[in-house]
Scaffold this active site. Structure first.
Site, PDB file in Angstrom:
ATOM      1  N   CYS A   1      -0.516   3.947   2.256  1.00 57.56           N
ATOM      2  CA  CYS A   1      -0.185   3.794   3.896  1.00 57.56           C
ATOM      3  C   CYS A   1       1.218   4.214   4.026  1.00 57.56           C
ATOM      4  O   CYS A   1       1.454   4.547   5.176  1.00 57.56           O
ATOM      5  CB  CYS A   1      -0.482   2.362   4.161  1.00 57.56           C
ATOM      6  N   ASP A   2       2.230   3.677   3.277  1.00 60.64           N
ATOM      7  CA  ASP A   2       3.532   3.406   3.715  1.00 60.64           C
ATOM      8  C   ASP A   2       4.451   4.480   2.833  1.00 60.64           C
ATOM      9  O   ASP A   2       5.747   4.577   3.205  1.00 60.64           O
ATOM     10  CB  ASP A   2       3.975   2.060   3.410  1.00 60.64           C
TER      11      ASP A   2
ATOM     12  N   CYS B   1       0.881  -1.174   0.012  1.00 61.20           N
ATOM     13  CA  CYS B   1       0.073   0.104  -0.198  1.00 61.20           C
ATOM     14  C   CYS B   1       1.041   1.187   0.030  1.00 61.20           C
ATOM     15  O   CYS B   1       1.571   1.600   0.936  1.00 61.20           O
ATOM     16  CB  CYS B   1      -0.968  -0.074   1.247  1.00 61.20           C
TER      17      CYS B   1
HETATM   18  C1  FAD Z   1       0.631  -4.300   5.658  1.00 58.93           C
HETATM   19  C2  FAD Z   1      -0.440  -3.168   5.451  1.00 58.93           C
HETATM   20  C3  FAD Z   1      -0.275  -1.993   6.053  1.00 58.93           C
HETATM   21  C4  FAD Z   1      -1.412  -1.006   5.921  1.00 58.93           C
HETATM   22  N1  FAD Z   1      -1.222   0.150   6.255  1.00 58.93           N
HETATM   23  C5  FAD Z   1      -2.243   0.936   6.249  1.00 58.93           C
HETATM   24  C6  FAD Z   1      -2.226   2.366   6.927  1.00 58.93           C
HETATM   25  O1  FAD Z   1      -1.301   2.760   7.354  1.00 58.93           O
HETATM   26  N2  FAD Z   1      -3.329   3.119   6.683  1.00 58.93           N
HETATM   27  C7  FAD Z   1      -4.467   2.617   6.354  1.00 58.93           C
HETATM   28  O2  FAD Z   1      -5.687   3.394   6.220  1.00 58.93           O
HETATM   29  N3  FAD Z   1      -4.760   1.327   5.949  1.00 58.93           N
HETATM   30  C8  FAD Z   1      -3.633   0.495   5.729  1.00 58.93           C
HETATM   31  N4  FAD Z   1      -3.614  -0.360   5.262  1.00 58.93           N
HETATM   32  C9  FAD Z   1      -4.986  -1.078   4.670  1.00 58.93           C
HETATM   33  C10 FAD Z   1      -6.090  -1.490   5.624  1.00 58.93           C
HETATM   34  O3  FAD Z   1      -5.375  -2.527   6.629  1.00 58.93           O
HETATM   35  C11 FAD Z   1      -7.253  -2.087   5.025  1.00 58.93           C
HETATM   36  O4  FAD Z   1      -7.738  -1.253   4.280  1.00 58.93           O
HETATM   37  C12 FAD Z   1      -8.168  -2.576   6.223  1.00 58.93           C
HETATM   38  O5  FAD Z   1      -7.672  -3.575   7.073  1.00 58.93           O
HETATM   39  C13 FAD Z   1      -9.535  -3.170   5.603  1.00 58.93           C
HETATM   40  O6  FAD Z   1     -10.431  -3.429   6.599  1.00 58.93           O
HETATM   41  P1  FAD Z   1     -11.452  -4.431   6.533  1.00 58.93           P
HETATM   42  O7  FAD Z   1     -12.193  -4.672   7.878  1.00 58.93           O
HETATM   43  O8  FAD Z   1     -12.338  -4.250   5.317  1.00 58.93           O
HETATM   44  O9  FAD Z   1     -10.750  -6.175   6.210  1.00 58.93           O
HETATM   45  P2  FAD Z   1      -9.507  -6.831   6.747  1.00 58.93           P
HETATM   46  O10 FAD Z   1      -8.469  -5.796   7.450  1.00 58.93           O
HETATM   47  O11 FAD Z   1      -9.088  -7.402   5.488  1.00 58.93           O
HETATM   48  O12 FAD Z   1     -10.090  -7.695   7.676  1.00 58.93           O
HETATM   49  C14 FAD Z   1     -10.680  -8.907   7.178  1.00 58.93           C
HETATM   50  C15 FAD Z   1     -11.274  -9.899   8.505  1.00 58.93           C
HETATM   51  O13 FAD Z   1     -12.158 -10.906   8.133  1.00 58.93           O
HETATM   52  C16 FAD Z   1     -11.680 -11.989   8.586  1.00 58.93           C
HETATM   53  N5  FAD Z   1     -12.218 -12.984   7.741  1.00 58.93           N
HETATM   54  C17 FAD Z   1     -12.059 -13.503   6.676  1.00 58.93           C
HETATM   55  N6  FAD Z   1     -12.591 -14.708   6.186  1.00 58.93           N
HETATM   56  C18 FAD Z   1     -13.285 -14.863   7.177  1.00 58.93           C
HETATM   57  C19 FAD Z   1     -14.363 -16.011   7.575  1.00 58.93           C
HETATM   58  N7  FAD Z   1     -14.724 -16.814   6.651  1.00 58.93           N
HETATM   59  N8  FAD Z   1     -14.958 -15.866   8.907  1.00 58.93           N
HETATM   60  C20 FAD Z   1     -15.001 -14.925   9.797  1.00 58.93           C
HETATM   61  N9  FAD Z   1     -14.114 -13.842   9.632  1.00 58.93           N
HETATM   62  C21 FAD Z   1     -13.122 -14.021   8.203  1.00 58.93           C
HETATM   63  C22 FAD Z   1     -10.005 -12.124   8.806  1.00 58.93           C
HETATM   64  O14 FAD Z   1      -9.769 -12.864   9.872  1.00 58.93           O
HETATM   65  C23 FAD Z   1     -10.023 -10.477   9.195  1.00 58.93           C
HETATM   66  O15 FAD Z   1     -10.217 -10.337  10.601  1.00 58.93           O
HETATM   67  C24 FAD Z   1      -2.694  -1.527   5.457  1.00 58.93           C
HETATM   68  C25 FAD Z   1      -2.687  -2.895   4.624  1.00 58.93           C
HETATM   69  C26 FAD Z   1      -1.838  -3.694   4.977  1.00 58.93           C
HETATM   70  C27 FAD Z   1      -1.656  -5.075   4.318  1.00 58.93           C
END
Ligand code: FAD
Length: 329
Positions: free
Chosen positions: A156-157, A153
């Site tokens: 983000c970084d 990302c």
């Molecule tokens: C290395 C890294 C650094 C980042 N840094 C930043 C930053 O600095 N600032 C920023 O704004 N964004 C950052 N991001 C992006 C940000 O983390 C994501 O946009 C955000 O986490 C998305 O949130 P979400 O809840 O949609 O999904 P996710 O964070 O992808 O969470 C998905 C969840 O679903 C769960 N899950 C999956 N399948 C199932 C299932 N079958 N049953 C139950 N649970 C399930 C997983 O266990 C997880 O808990 C970064 C991403 C990465 C990879």
């Protein structure tokens, strides 16, 4: 639908103990979207249950520092942020279960969700926040150095790479867009692409080619990412000649696509051609009472704040839905 607990990793004893539970709001996923939905649903006294999945906190738990979430002027560690999100949701009565959904039946209400631990949830509303996974290169060093110079990302970084040299892997729109974005910080951005032409659109290609900080290495793949606690170099291989070379580098940004975690819902919810769940402005999916929020339904913004906002909106709508159905006492 058969919920006979096939293929579970539970013992025969656990299977005998398998139970059924009725819930008003079931949230699948514990990333920013899931935990924000949990907070809003809990404060509306809907007693939400969150199935965390395998990754408590989701993607943000993988990062060392989040500096673009309001309220934390000095930044905050990803895991620390997740702990705060969790604590705040639990304070109002959200319950987190360290369990994963393995089967769903959305054909009628209550919706049925079967889990890895053998629980069968009957949910009046469902909020899907299972996120998306950035595709990885699967090369040595990549997972060890994620968050230590390996990133998926730029938004983000990028800031962490001021006056540094970085490699961008990929040849599509996001590789070029993010690559050009990174030139705001980095002193050089080298785009490594496995083919000799880009998949990205012409405008982006021109923008990248005319940027003096951007270089290209064609017909080449990353074989290894090296470093001791931080990225120091990448080993590259030319796919035509087989020649290998070592490049000293400070960061590796990988943009080879994302896969939404939506396999479980195939055939039951409308999805776009890439598998993202289709929602309306109110986070409503094609099935009334089923909402989706965060990266599982958003291939564009991919941020903590946008995912959290969608999670909150989904929980508000789930509350309205329950009111309309007269399910909330
Ligand atoms: C290395 C890294 C650094 C980042 N840094 C930043 C930053 O600095 N600032 C920023 O704004 N964004 C950052 N991001 C992006 C940000 O983390 C994501 O946009 C955000 O986490 C998305 O949130 P979400 O809840 O949609 O999904 P996710 O964070 O992808 O969470 C998905 C969840 O679903 C769960 N899950 C999956 N399948 C199932 C299932 N079958 N049953 C139950 N649970 C399930 C997983 O266990 C997880 O808990 C970064 C991403 C990465 C990879």
């Amino acid at each position: 639908m058969d919920f006979s607990l096939k293929g579970l990793s539970t013992s025969p004893k656990d299977r005998e103990d398998s139970s059924e539970e009725a819930v008003k709001v079931l949230i699948l996923g514990s990333g920013p979207a899931g935990l924000s939905a949990a907070l809003y649903a809990a404060r509306a006294e809907l007693e939400p249950v969150v199935l965390t999945g395998m990754a408590l906190g989701g993607q943000v738990a993988l990062t060392h520092a989040v500096e673009n979430y309001p309220g934390f002027p000095d930044g905050i560690g990803g895991m620390e942020m997740v702990e705060l999100f969790q604590k705040q949701a639990e304070r109002f009565g959200a319950r987190l279960e360290f369990d994963t959904a393995i089967e769903v039946d959305l054909s009628e209400r209550p919706f049925v969700v079967g889990t890895q631990n053998g629980v069968r949830y009957l949910a009046d509303t469902l909020i899907i926040t299972t996120g998306a996974s950035a595709r990885s290169l699967n090369v040595p060093g990549e997972s060890e150095l994620t968050g230590r110079g390996v990133s998926y990302c730029g938004t983000c970084d990028g800031w962490f790479f001021k006056d540094k040299d970085v490699v961008v892997v990929g040849g599509g729109d996001s590789a070029l867009e993010e690559g050009v974005f990174l030139t705001r910080f980095a002193s050089s951005v080298t785009i490594v692409h496995r083919r000799d032409e880009l998949r990205a659109g012409a405008i982006l290609e021109n923008r990248a080619r005319s940027n003096p900080k951007v270089n290209f290495i064609w017909n080449t793949v990353v074989e290894e990412i090296n470093g001791n606690g931080a990225v120091e170099s990448v080993k590259l291989r030319n796919v035509e000649t087989g020649d290998e070379s070592l490049h000293p580098i400070d960061g590796v940004f990988i943009f080879i696509g994302h896969t939404p975690n939506t396999k479980l819902f195939k055939g039951q919810l409308e999805m776009d051609e890439r598998g993202y769940i289709v929602i309306d402005d109110y986070m409503q999916t094609s099935v009334p009472g089923v909402y989706a929020a965060g990266e599982v339904a958003d291939s564009h913004f991919r941020q903590v704040i946008t995912s959290a906002g969608m999670g909150a909106a989904a929980a508000i709508q789930a509350g309205h839905f329950l009111d309309e159905q007269d399910i909330v006492e």
